[in-house]
Design a protein around this motif. Structure first.
Motif, PDB file in Angstrom:
ATOM      1  N   LEU A  58      28.318   1.808  -5.644  1.00 46.37           N
ATOM      2  CA  LEU A  58      28.650   3.227  -5.778  1.00 46.37           C
ATOM      3  C   LEU A  58      29.131   3.540  -7.197  1.00 46.37           C
ATOM      4  CD1 LEU A  58      29.062   6.041  -4.505  1.00 46.37           C
ATOM      5  CD2 LEU A  58      31.367   5.300  -3.908  1.00 46.37           C
ATOM      6  N   VAL A  59      29.952   2.666  -7.748  1.00 43.37           N
ATOM      7  CA  VAL A  59      30.428   2.857  -9.124  1.00 43.37           C
ATOM      8  C   VAL A  59      29.244   2.856 -10.089  1.00 43.37           C
ATOM      9  CG1 VAL A  59      31.726   1.767 -11.003  1.00 43.37           C
ATOM     10  CG2 VAL A  59      32.744   1.985  -8.744  1.00 43.37           C
ATOM     11  N   ALA A  60      28.338   1.905  -9.932  1.00 43.58           N
ATOM     12  CA  ALA A  60      27.158   1.861 -10.803  1.00 43.58           C
ATOM     13  C   ALA A  60      26.320   3.118 -10.627  1.00 43.58           C
ATOM     14  CB  ALA A  60      26.322   0.617 -10.493  1.00 43.58           C
ATOM     15  N   TYR A  61      26.204   3.589  -9.399  1.00 46.13           N
ATOM     16  CA  TYR A  61      25.409   4.774  -9.077  1.00 46.13           C
ATOM     17  C   TYR A  61      25.924   6.013  -9.809  1.00 46.13           C
ATOM     18  CZ  TYR A  61      23.348   8.379  -6.046  1.00 46.13           C
ATOM     19  OH  TYR A  61      22.684   9.473  -5.558  1.00 46.13           O
ATOM     20  N   TYR A  62      27.218   6.276  -9.707  1.00 50.91           N
ATOM     21  CA  TYR A  62      27.692   7.513 -10.331  1.00 50.91           C
ATOM     22  C   TYR A  62      28.019   7.356 -11.807  1.00 50.91           C
ATOM     23  CZ  TYR A  62      32.670   6.286  -9.467  1.00 50.91           C
ATOM     24  OH  TYR A  62      33.887   5.689  -9.428  1.00 50.91           O
ATOM     25  N   MET A  63      28.352   6.157 -12.274  1.00 47.16           N
ATOM     26  CA  MET A  63      28.631   6.005 -13.701  1.00 47.16           C
ATOM     27  C   MET A  63      27.342   6.025 -14.527  1.00 47.16           C
ATOM     28  SD  MET A  63      31.871   5.983 -14.110  1.00 47.16           S
ATOM     29  CE  MET A  63      32.148   5.374 -15.744  1.00 47.16           C
ATOM     30  N   LEU A  64      26.322   5.316 -14.066  1.00 49.93           N
ATOM     31  CA  LEU A  64      25.062   5.299 -14.813  1.00 49.93           C
ATOM     32  C   LEU A  64      24.278   6.593 -14.628  1.00 49.93           C
ATOM     33  CD1 LEU A  64      23.925   1.611 -14.196  1.00 49.93           C
ATOM     34  CD2 LEU A  64      24.922   2.587 -16.270  1.00 49.93           C
ATOM     35  N   GLY A  65      24.539   7.330 -13.564  1.00 53.79           N
ATOM     36  CA  GLY A  65      23.858   8.599 -13.335  1.00 53.79           C
ATOM     37  C   GLY A  65      24.575   9.791 -13.940  1.00 53.79           C
ATOM     38  N   GLY A  66      25.735   9.573 -14.549  1.00 55.29           N
ATOM     39  CA  GLY A  66      26.517  10.676 -15.111  1.00 55.29           C
ATOM     40  C   GLY A  66      25.818  11.413 -16.236  1.00 55.29           C
ATOM     41  N   GLY A  67      25.219  10.676 -17.148  1.00 53.28           N
ATOM     42  CA  GLY A  67      24.501  11.316 -18.257  1.00 53.28           C
ATOM     43  C   GLY A  67      23.299  12.102 -17.775  1.00 53.28           C
ATOM     44  N   TYR A  68      22.622  11.577 -16.772  1.00 56.31           N
ATOM     45  CA  TYR A  68      21.463  12.272 -16.178  1.00 56.31           C
ATOM     46  C   TYR A  68      21.906  13.557 -15.497  1.00 56.31           C
ATOM     47  CZ  TYR A  68      17.299  12.893 -13.242  1.00 56.31           C
ATOM     48  OH  TYR A  68      16.188  13.380 -12.614  1.00 56.31           O
ATOM     49  N   ALA A  69      23.017  13.495 -14.772  1.00 58.92           N
ATOM     50  CA  ALA A  69      23.541  14.699 -14.112  1.00 58.92           C
ATOM     51  C   ALA A  69      23.953  15.743 -15.143  1.00 58.92           C
ATOM     52  CB  ALA A  69      24.726  14.335 -13.221  1.00 58.92           C
ATOM     53  N   MET A  70      24.556  15.301 -16.238  1.00 59.21           N
ATOM     54  CA  MET A  70      24.946  16.228 -17.297  1.00 59.21           C
ATOM     55  C   MET A  70      23.707  16.874 -17.926  1.00 59.21           C
ATOM     56  SD  MET A  70      27.285  15.416 -20.656  1.00 59.21           S
ATOM     57  CE  MET A  70      28.228  14.239 -19.732  1.00 59.21           C
ATOM     58  N   GLN A  71      22.682  16.085 -18.110  1.00 61.72           N
ATOM     59  CA  GLN A  71      21.437  16.583 -18.700  1.00 61.72           C
ATOM     60  C   GLN A  71      20.793  17.653 -17.814  1.00 61.72           C
ATOM     61  OE1 GLN A  71      17.890  14.010 -18.535  1.00 61.72           O
ATOM     62  NE2 GLN A  71      17.995  14.053 -20.776  1.00 61.72           N
ATOM     63  N   LEU A  72      20.839  17.454 -16.508  1.00 61.28           N
ATOM     64  CA  LEU A  72      20.237  18.412 -15.573  1.00 61.28           C
ATOM     65  C   LEU A  72      21.125  19.616 -15.311  1.00 61.28           C
ATOM     66  CD1 LEU A  72      18.672  16.058 -12.884  1.00 61.28           C
ATOM     67  CD2 LEU A  72      17.558  17.149 -14.832  1.00 61.28           C
ATOM     68  N   GLY A  73      22.360  19.582 -15.804  1.00 56.47           N
ATOM     69  CA  GLY A  73      23.291  20.669 -15.527  1.00 56.47           C
ATOM     70  C   GLY A  73      23.800  20.621 -14.102  1.00 56.47           C
ATOM     71  N   ALA A  74      23.820  19.437 -13.516  1.00 56.31           N
ATOM     72  CA  ALA A  74      24.246  19.273 -12.130  1.00 56.31           C
ATOM     73  C   ALA A  74      25.751  19.083 -12.013  1.00 56.31           C
ATOM     74  CB  ALA A  74      23.525  18.082 -11.496  1.00 56.31           C
ATOM     75  N   ASN A  75      26.448  19.144 -13.134  1.00 52.76           N
ATOM     76  CA  ASN A  75      27.894  18.995 -13.090  1.00 52.76           C
ATOM     77  C   ASN A  75      28.536  20.266 -12.533  1.00 52.76           C
ATOM     78  OD1 ASN A  75      26.782  19.987 -15.540  1.00 52.76           O
ATOM     79  ND2 ASN A  75      28.775  19.937 -16.499  1.00 52.76           N
ATOM     80  N   VAL A  76      29.756  20.142 -12.081  1.00 53.51           N
ATOM     81  CA  VAL A  76      30.445  21.253 -11.439  1.00 53.51           C
ATOM     82  C   VAL A  76      31.059  22.157 -12.503  1.00 53.51           C
ATOM     83  CG1 VAL A  76      32.321  21.861  -9.874  1.00 53.51           C
ATOM     84  CG2 VAL A  76      30.932  19.834  -9.438  1.00 53.51           C
ATOM     85  N   ARG A  77      30.853  23.463 -12.343  1.00 50.48           N
ATOM     86  CA  ARG A  77      31.459  24.455 -13.229  1.00 50.48           C
ATOM     87  C   ARG A  77      32.180  25.497 -12.390  1.00 50.48           C
ATOM     88  NH1 ARG A  77      26.450  24.063 -16.255  1.00 50.48           N
ATOM     89  NH2 ARG A  77      26.942  23.294 -18.321  1.00 50.48           N
ATOM     90  N   MET A  78      33.173  26.101 -12.970  1.00 52.07           N
ATOM     91  CA  MET A  78      33.836  27.226 -12.327  1.00 52.07           C
ATOM     92  C   MET A  78      32.958  28.438 -12.568  1.00 52.07           C
ATOM     93  SD  MET A  78      36.253  28.211 -10.608  1.00 52.07           S
ATOM     94  CE  MET A  78      37.035  29.707 -10.143  1.00 52.07           C
ATOM     95  N   ASP A  79      32.234  28.838 -11.555  1.00 49.35           N
ATOM     96  CA  ASP A  79      31.204  29.852 -11.713  1.00 49.35           C
ATOM     97  C   ASP A  79      31.726  31.278 -11.564  1.00 49.35           C
ATOM     98  OD1 ASP A  79      28.577  30.211 -12.410  1.00 49.35           O
ATOM     99  OD2 ASP A  79      27.891  30.398 -10.341  1.00 49.35           O
ATOM    100  N   LEU A  80      33.024  31.450 -11.474  1.00 50.46           N
ATOM    101  CA  LEU A  80      33.579  32.781 -11.303  1.00 50.46           C
ATOM    102  C   LEU A  80      33.189  33.693 -12.462  1.00 50.46           C
ATOM    103  CD1 LEU A  80      35.453  34.582  -9.609  1.00 50.46           C
ATOM    104  CD2 LEU A  80      37.346  33.751 -11.019  1.00 50.46           C
ATOM    105  N   PHE A  81      33.315  33.198 -13.670  1.00 53.05           N
ATOM    106  CA  PHE A  81      32.937  33.971 -14.851  1.00 53.05           C
ATOM    107  C   PHE A  81      31.631  33.480 -15.456  1.00 53.05           C
ATOM    108  CE2 PHE A  81      37.655  33.945 -14.838  1.00 53.05           C
ATOM    109  CZ  PHE A  81      37.840  35.278 -14.529  1.00 53.05           C
ATOM    110  N   TYR A  82      31.444  32.187 -15.468  1.00 56.08           N
ATOM    111  CA  TYR A  82      30.333  31.541 -16.171  1.00 56.08           C
ATOM    112  C   TYR A  82      28.979  32.084 -15.736  1.00 56.08           C
ATOM    113  CZ  TYR A  82      27.871  27.666 -18.442  1.00 56.08           C
ATOM    114  OH  TYR A  82      27.056  26.910 -19.248  1.00 56.08           O
TER     115      TYR A  82
END
Length: 168
Positions: A58-82
């Motif tokens: 699980l650690v390998a899954y989310y640590m190595l996939g972090g850059g890919y998630a950032m690239q896709l914009g899949a990270n969490v944002r506060m969408d109230l204003f954004y």
């Protein structure tokens, strides 16, 4: 935008994309480990390694996939204003907030490398019954953090290019 920056974005995005696509299938590795854990507990003697191995995967899954998630914009944002902002305003805000992310990732890498060196120097093992070596998973964590840092810099370059109306 210099050709060097374009090459940096292309290379980092490509590396994170390919690593992310491979690591994406790590969910099946975790499922297999947990399935074996259930089968062995039901029909055989319980395995000592399954819980920790599932955690490591699980650690390998989310640590190595972090850059890919950032690239896709899949990270969490506060969408109230954004969500209501224009693309240019988003680029301004992203170019400022990514600096905090870069600083934070730098601190994590510093601590991670220190912990990795400690693990290598003292042959650190987990304090469980299985007692696996910890340096392999700490290495994976450091690699994942470096990939996320490189992707954060790539996102900063893309935001600055957008603000300057330069195509990347």
């Amino acid at each position: 935008m210099t050709a060097l920056m374009r090459a940096y974005v292309r290379i980092v995005d490509g590396v994170n994309y390919h690593i992310g696509r491979v690591v994406m299938y790590g969910i099946f590795v975790m499922m297999g480990i947990l399935l074996w854990s259930s089968i062995s507990k039901t029909f055989f003697l319980p395995s000592l390694w399954t819980l920790e191995m599932a955690q490591f995967s699980l650690v390998a899954y989310y640590m190595l996939g972090g850059g890919y998630a950032m690239q896709l914009g899949a990270n969490v944002r506060m969408d109230l204003f954004y969500g209501r902002w224009s693309v240019t305003t988003r680029a301004w805000v992203d170019s400022v907030t990514v600096l905090f992310l870069i600083f934070f990732l730098g601190l994590l890498i510093y601590g991670g490398i220190d912990s990795l060196l400690y693990s290598l120097q003292y042959n650190e093992r987990s304090p469980t019954a299985w007692r696996p070596l910890l340096w392999p998973i700490k290495t994976v964590m450091c690699v994942g953090l470096v990939l996320m840092l490189l992707q954060a810099v790539s996102e900063l370059i893309k935001d600055i290019a957008h603000l300057r109306d330069i195509e990347i």
